[in-house]
Write an enzyme that holds these catalytic residues in place. Structure first.
Site, PDB file in Angstrom:
ATOM      1  N   ASP A  41      -6.597  53.863   5.842  1.00 18.56           N
ATOM      2  CA  ASP A  41      -7.831  53.161   5.431  1.00 18.56           C
ATOM      3  C   ASP A  41      -7.611  52.365   4.151  1.00 18.56           C
ATOM      4  O   ASP A  41      -8.470  52.349   3.261  1.00 18.56           O
ATOM      5  CB  ASP A  41      -8.973  54.157   5.198  1.00 18.56           C
ATOM      6  CG  ASP A  41      -9.257  55.044   6.394  1.00 18.56           C
ATOM      7  OD1 ASP A  41      -8.891  54.663   7.517  1.00 18.56           O
ATOM      8  OD2 ASP A  41      -9.828  56.132   6.205  1.00 18.56           O
ATOM      9  N   GLN A  73      -6.950  60.026  -1.580  1.00 15.13           N
ATOM     10  CA  GLN A  73      -7.779  58.882  -1.950  1.00 15.13           C
ATOM     11  C   GLN A  73      -7.431  58.440  -3.370  1.00 15.13           C
ATOM     12  O   GLN A  73      -7.705  59.149  -4.333  1.00 15.13           O
ATOM     13  CB  GLN A  73      -9.258  59.234  -1.851  1.00 15.13           C
ATOM     14  CG  GLN A  73      -9.721  59.463  -0.417  1.00 15.13           C
ATOM     15  CD  GLN A  73     -11.182  59.847  -0.347  1.00 15.13           C
ATOM     16  OE1 GLN A  73     -11.589  60.854  -0.895  1.00 15.13           O
ATOM     17  NE2 GLN A  73     -11.971  59.050   0.335  1.00 15.13           N
ATOM     18  N   TRP A 128     -15.457  53.480   9.616  1.00 15.40           N
ATOM     19  CA  TRP A 128     -15.942  54.429   8.610  1.00 15.40           C
ATOM     20  C   TRP A 128     -17.420  54.750   8.819  1.00 15.40           C
ATOM     21  O   TRP A 128     -17.858  55.889   8.637  1.00 15.40           O
ATOM     22  CB  TRP A 128     -15.693  53.845   7.220  1.00 15.40           C
ATOM     23  CG  TRP A 128     -16.169  54.677   6.076  1.00 15.40           C
ATOM     24  CD1 TRP A 128     -16.359  56.034   6.051  1.00 15.40           C
ATOM     25  CD2 TRP A 128     -16.505  54.212   4.764  1.00 15.40           C
ATOM     26  NE1 TRP A 128     -16.795  56.436   4.810  1.00 15.40           N
ATOM     27  CE2 TRP A 128     -16.884  55.350   4.006  1.00 15.40           C
ATOM     28  CE3 TRP A 128     -16.504  52.960   4.156  1.00 15.40           C
ATOM     29  CZ2 TRP A 128     -17.285  55.244   2.672  1.00 15.40           C
ATOM     30  CZ3 TRP A 128     -16.883  52.865   2.827  1.00 15.40           C
ATOM     31  CH2 TRP A 128     -17.274  53.991   2.101  1.00 15.40           C
ATOM     32  N   ARG A 135     -10.102  51.983  11.789  1.00 15.08           N
ATOM     33  CA  ARG A 135     -10.983  53.021  12.312  1.00 15.08           C
ATOM     34  C   ARG A 135     -12.333  52.827  11.626  1.00 15.08           C
ATOM     35  O   ARG A 135     -12.398  52.415  10.463  1.00 15.08           O
ATOM     36  CB  ARG A 135     -10.425  54.424  12.098  1.00 15.08           C
ATOM     37  CG  ARG A 135     -10.240  54.872  10.669  1.00 15.08           C
ATOM     38  CD  ARG A 135      -9.804  56.332  10.609  1.00 15.08           C
ATOM     39  NE  ARG A 135      -9.709  56.831   9.243  1.00 15.08           N
ATOM     40  CZ  ARG A 135      -9.648  58.116   8.913  1.00 15.08           C
ATOM     41  NH1 ARG A 135      -9.688  59.034   9.868  1.00 15.08           N
ATOM     42  NH2 ARG A 135      -9.563  58.489   7.648  1.00 15.08           N
ATOM     43  N   GLN A 161      -3.393  55.769   0.287  1.00 12.44           N
ATOM     44  CA  GLN A 161      -4.701  55.872   0.937  1.00 12.44           C
ATOM     45  C   GLN A 161      -5.760  55.194   0.078  1.00 12.44           C
ATOM     46  O   GLN A 161      -5.806  55.368  -1.140  1.00 12.44           O
ATOM     47  CB  GLN A 161      -5.069  57.339   1.147  1.00 12.44           C
ATOM     48  CG  GLN A 161      -6.403  57.545   1.857  1.00 12.44           C
ATOM     49  CD  GLN A 161      -6.697  59.011   2.156  1.00 12.44           C
ATOM     50  OE1 GLN A 161      -5.795  59.831   2.161  1.00 12.44           O
ATOM     51  NE2 GLN A 161      -7.956  59.325   2.411  1.00 12.44           N
ATOM     52  N   ASP A 162      -6.610  54.373   0.719  1.00 15.92           N
ATOM     53  CA  ASP A 162      -7.756  53.733   0.040  1.00 15.92           C
ATOM     54  C   ASP A 162      -7.314  52.838  -1.115  1.00 15.92           C
ATOM     55  O   ASP A 162      -7.822  52.948  -2.240  1.00 15.92           O
ATOM     56  CB  ASP A 162      -8.731  54.788  -0.478  1.00 15.92           C
ATOM     57  CG  ASP A 162      -9.358  55.608   0.631  1.00 15.92           C
ATOM     58  OD1 ASP A 162      -9.216  55.213   1.802  1.00 15.92           O
ATOM     59  OD2 ASP A 162      -9.968  56.646   0.349  1.00 15.92           O
TER      60      ASP A 162
END
Length: 578
Positions: free
Chosen positions: A411, A367, A481, A479, A389-390
């Site tokens: 994500d 993250q 959360w 997806r 990621q993120d």
């Protein structure tokens, strides 16, 4: 005399006893005028609370107003909001009593500090909501539904984020208990506003049905003109003053280098080439007033009115920059998407143009947010947002992105706010071994409200490093959360590497049964919807009429009319470029 007094006292006692008996009989027979009035009021409370999920908590919070025969809808709604505010303040006070040793547990110590700040943000947004309710009359109250839903959604998200940040089970449980009443009442307030038509019917007040949202009683908006465009084809829904600023900083397309797959665009003109005069100039070589972006932000004057303009000259700024909530209306622009790193924006009215927001942690950093915006009316143009990621965190509030390059792996576009990303390039990168790619992960938690993320007229491609292995590494649209995650992909060109089933379930949860994922008029080899996953119960290919609900002119509501008037770039107000 003594006997007479005694007799008198006994008589008085008997008289009182008889009176009590009579009152009790009247109560049982239901003949008391006051009692009838109370029953009528409690019936109103019962009807009023039908729109909520936590009906007992709702009824209890309205006990005081139920005693007022002349109470208006505003009185009921104000009472619901005021009690939520009171419980939130109590929750913050109780949270403050939880002490975490900084040396022994630095992560949870920091998480607790963040939690307290988030709850303070929640209190401030709830106070704004209460002010709007108090200043509106019955007939006009429903016109502010969009604003109220936006603020209340933020209030709920802040509480949820506060709890999510804490990973120690003991601390987490304590905070959840401290916030339970506030969380329930916030949910109730959201449902009351989202179902305004139903709520006002209990007062025999009829209002027209809205068009936006997932619920049958959808939020209304203050009606502004979203359809007009200027002679260059630009919409007229951005403040005139901001339009001038963007025109003065007008330059290249601003597509910066992204991994090995991007191409740098031409730079924006230097500050001296036009009449734009910034409040702060940042330059690594010392040619500006400041050498760091952090120092330029810190120089924001107290009680500043209007835009605070920061010009960031070309260069690499390895900084973590935080624009605080008490620093609204900051406008940052650079010499084109380059290598400036800005990761935290809490203020309202933030605008960025011609800048790269980059997190350098790499795929091993897990993250690693490159840009986080937690304020309303955020607008990002001609920027590159790079990470793994993120990458992009639209944490809370209403936000708009146009002509940007956004890259990542897992994500990498996520949040709990309301975001539209338009005319942008979405670059999927190569993840760590064994990882899967998902583009969006929306965090909407309530079944009402306006939250979600829209990708419109974008292009989804694989970076060069991923291209050769693009069929070996699984890549999905999204997806979920949170339970009511809302993700919309429309009028977008989709590469051939997106898995045909399209969507990936969240581990150990069943959010695929309740989340919303929609497509409309997408194109390209990955746009075929015939094999989309059947476990996502609310998946749907939208009709043009349904898709209009998620266009800029509708999904961003009256907020668009207030903060995106006349933006200096081509945008879609509706569908198909119209």
């Amino acid at each position: 005399m003594v006997g007479k007094i005694v007799v008198s006292l006994v008589s008085l006692i008997l008289l009182v006893g008889v009176t009590v008996g009579v009152v009790m009989v009247v109560h049982k027979n239901g003949d008391s005028k006051d009692d009838k009035s109370t029953k009528v009021q409690m019936k109103k409370v019962h009807e009023f609370c039908q729109a909520t999920q936590f009906k007992d908590a709702c009824s209890k919070s309205l006990e005081g107003v139920a005693k007022n025969d002349s109470a208006t809808p505003q009185d009921y709604i104000s009472a619901a909001f005021q009690n939520t505010l009171d419980e939130l303040k109590k929750g913050l006070a109780e949270t403050g009593k939880t002490s975490v040793d900084k040396d022994k547990d630095p992560y949870n110590h920091m998480a607790m500090d963040d939690c307290k700040q988030l709850l303070q943000f929640a209190i401030e947004d709830l106070q704004d909501s209460l002010s709007v309710v108090g200043e509106s009359d019955t007939q006009s109250l429903h016109q502010y539904t969009y604003d109220l839903l936006n603020w209340l959604s933020k209030v709920y998200a802040y509480q949820s984020l506060c709890v999510d940040a804490i990973n120690n089970p003991e601390y987490k449980s304590a905070i959840q208990n401290d916030l339970m009443n506030a969380t329930q009442l916030t949910s109730n307030a959201l449902h009351i506003i989202a179902k305004m038509s139903q709520v006002l019917k209990s007062f025999n007040i009829q209002i027209p049905e809205g068009l936006l949202g997932n619920s049958n009683n959808s939020p209304h908006r203050r009606l502004l003109d979203f359809t007009k465009v200027d002679q260059e084809g630009y919409p007229t829904w951005f403040p005139a003053a901001d339009r001038k600023l963007l025109e003065k900083s007008k330059g290249g397309k601003g597509k910066g280098k992204v991994g090995k797959g991007g191409n740098a665009g031409p730079p924006l003109p230097p500050v001296g080439s036009g009449p734009l005069t910034p409040h702060a100039v940042v330059a690594k070589d010392g040619s500006g007033k400041f050498k760091t972006v952090v120092d330029a932000v810190k120089a924001y004057p107290p009680n500043h009115q209007g835009r605070y303009i920061i010009y960031i000259k070309a260069g690499v700024y390895n900084e973590q920059v935080l624009v605080e909530k008490n620093q609204p209306n900051v406008f940052m622009y650079g010499d084109g998407a380059g290598k400036t790193i800005i990761t935290c924006v809490n203020s309202d009215g933030f605008i960025a143009k011609g800048i790269t927001f980059r997190n350098t942690a790499g795929p091993e950093g897990h993250q690693a947010v490159a840009l986080r915006i937690a304020g309303d009316r955020g607008a990002v143009f001609d920027c590159s947002i790079e990470g793994y990621q993120d990458t992009l965190y639209y944490q809370t509030g209403t936000q708009f992105y146009s002509k940007c390059v956004i890259s990542g792996t897992l994500d990498f576009i996520f949040g709990m706010g309301t975001a539209v990303i338009q005319n942008s390039e979405i670059i999927v990168r190569k993840p760590l071994d064994g990882q899967k790619n998902t583009i969006t992960a929306d965090g909407k938690e309530q079944d009402v409200g306006i939250n979600g993320v829209v990708l419109q007229n974008c292009k989804i491609v694989a970076e060069q490093a991923l291209f050769a292995d693009r069929f070996k590494i699984e890549t999905y649209f999204m997806r979920p959360w949170k339970q009511f995650s809302t993700n919309i992909f429309m009028e977008t060109e989709i590469g051939d590497f997106i898995k045909p089933e399209g969507f990936l379930k969240w581990p150990e949860k069943e959010f695929e049964k309740t989340c919303f994922v929609y497509e409309y008029a997408n194109r390209g080899p990955g746009a075929n919807t015939n094999q989309r996953s059947k476990i996502f119960k609310n998946y749907k290919v939208l009709s043009p009429q349904e898709a209009t609900k998620y266009s800029v002119g509708t999904f961003l509501g009256n907020a668009a009319g207030e903060w995106l008037r006349g933006a200096n770039a081509p945008f879609y107000l509706g569908l198909g470029g119209k």
